[in-house]
Design an enzyme around this catalytic site. Structure first.
Site, PDB file in Angstrom:
ATOM      1  CG  ASP A  21      -1.934  -1.165   1.185  1.00 54.28           C
ATOM      2  OD1 ASP A  21      -1.911  -1.960   0.221  1.00 54.28           O
ATOM      3  OD2 ASP A  21      -2.719  -1.302   2.152  1.00 54.28           O
ATOM      4  CE  LYS A  65      -3.538  -4.362   1.361  1.00 52.03           C
ATOM      5  NZ  LYS A  65      -4.252  -3.536   2.301  1.00 52.03           N
ATOM      6  CB  CYS A 100      -2.221  -2.586   5.388  1.00 48.46           C
ATOM      7  SG  CYS A 100      -3.855  -1.840   5.252  1.00 48.46           S
TER       8      CYS A 100
HETATM    9  N1  TIU Z   1      -2.652   0.372   4.288  1.00 48.93           N
HETATM   10  C1  TIU Z   1      -3.066   0.648   5.538  1.00 48.93           C
HETATM   11  O1  TIU Z   1      -2.346   0.453   6.503  1.00 48.93           O
HETATM   12  N2  TIU Z   1      -4.330   1.202   5.658  1.00 48.93           N
HETATM   13  C2  TIU Z   1      -4.709   2.031   6.694  1.00 48.93           C
HETATM   14  O2  TIU Z   1      -5.853   2.472   6.740  1.00 48.93           O
HETATM   15  N3  TIU Z   1      -3.756   2.360   7.613  1.00 48.93           N
HETATM   16  C3  TIU Z   1      -3.872   3.241   8.650  1.00 48.93           C
HETATM   17  O3  TIU Z   1      -2.937   3.302   9.456  1.00 48.93           O
HETATM   18  N4  TIU Z   1      -4.921   4.025   8.722  1.00 48.93           N
END
Ligand code: TIU
Length: 222
Positions: A25, A130, A163
């Protein structure tokens, strides 16, 4: 076989031919101003700071012939894969699907959902979209890894405790050996990053190992 002698909590042995780097991500929505991360009230600068380090790790992996897999947290434009429990949680300044300066927040195909340009996947590298925090949930990731004969996963990306950790735990339960690259992951909360590193390696690598990019480079060079 390669060995990361200084991995924590103890030396990590892996077969590079059966190892993939999963970059979680590294999207504009989490890293740049005006995206989902900032809408949640976070300062995104600590995440921006790791982009060159993740680039170096990706270069290292590509140079050693490791499979490189990228993920993106994003949803279908009609939000059919975004449960209301996720969309309506908390009081963000913009919710998933709302319009923002980088297009609709966390929607597939919008500029904000793209991986930052410095870390753009190469043609042929797998990109997994995802809908959840974990990359195994409702995606073909398991089939991709099985097809490539992968048994070991190196993890990088954001955010460490959301994530990245969720995906590493999913991988652990599916029988993969997993290692988190300390300097190529970041959280909006420094204390959550350090707690995550500690809990992963506790109890004899109950979730997996941690090591630095330099240590991985040394192991792959050797
Ligand atoms: N990719 C991921 O970690 N999504 C989140 O929403 N992370 C947060 O820390 N908010």
């Amino acid at each position: 076989m390669a060995r990361i002698a200084n991995a924590l909590p103890y030396a990590f042995d892996f077969d590079p031919a059966r190892t993939a780097l999963i970059v979680i991500d590294m999207q504009r929505d989490f890293i740049e101003n005006g995206g989902f991360g900032e809408a949640l009230g976070n300062d995104v600068r600590p995440l921006q700071a790791i982009v060159p380090r993740v680039a170096r790790l990706i270069e290292t992996a590509r140079g050693a012939g490791l499979a490189v897999i990228h993920t993106r947290e994003c949803h279908a434009p009609d939000l059919s894969d975004c449960p209301p429990a996720k969309r309506l949680r908390g009081k963000p300044s913009a919710r998933i699907g709302d319009d923002g300066p980088m297009g609709r927040i966390l929607i597939a195909g919008e500029p904000g959902a793209d991986i930052v340009p410095e870390l753009r996947p190469l043609p042929g590298e797998t990109v997994i979209d995802k809908p959840g925090k974990g990359a195994f949930y409702a995606t073909p990731l398991m089939e991709v890894l099985t097809g490539l004969g992968i048994t070991t996963l190196l993890f990088a990306g954001v955010t460490t405790e959301v994530c990245v950790q969720t995906t590493m735990r999913e991988a652990n339960d599916r029988g993969f050996e997993a290692l988190l690259v300390e300097d190529a992951t970041e959280s909006y909360f420094p204390e959550f990053k350090s707690a995550t590193l500690a809990m992963i390696r506790a109890q004899g690598a109950i979730v997996g190992w941690t090591a630095t990019t330099d240590e991985i480079r040394t192991a792959l060079d050797g």
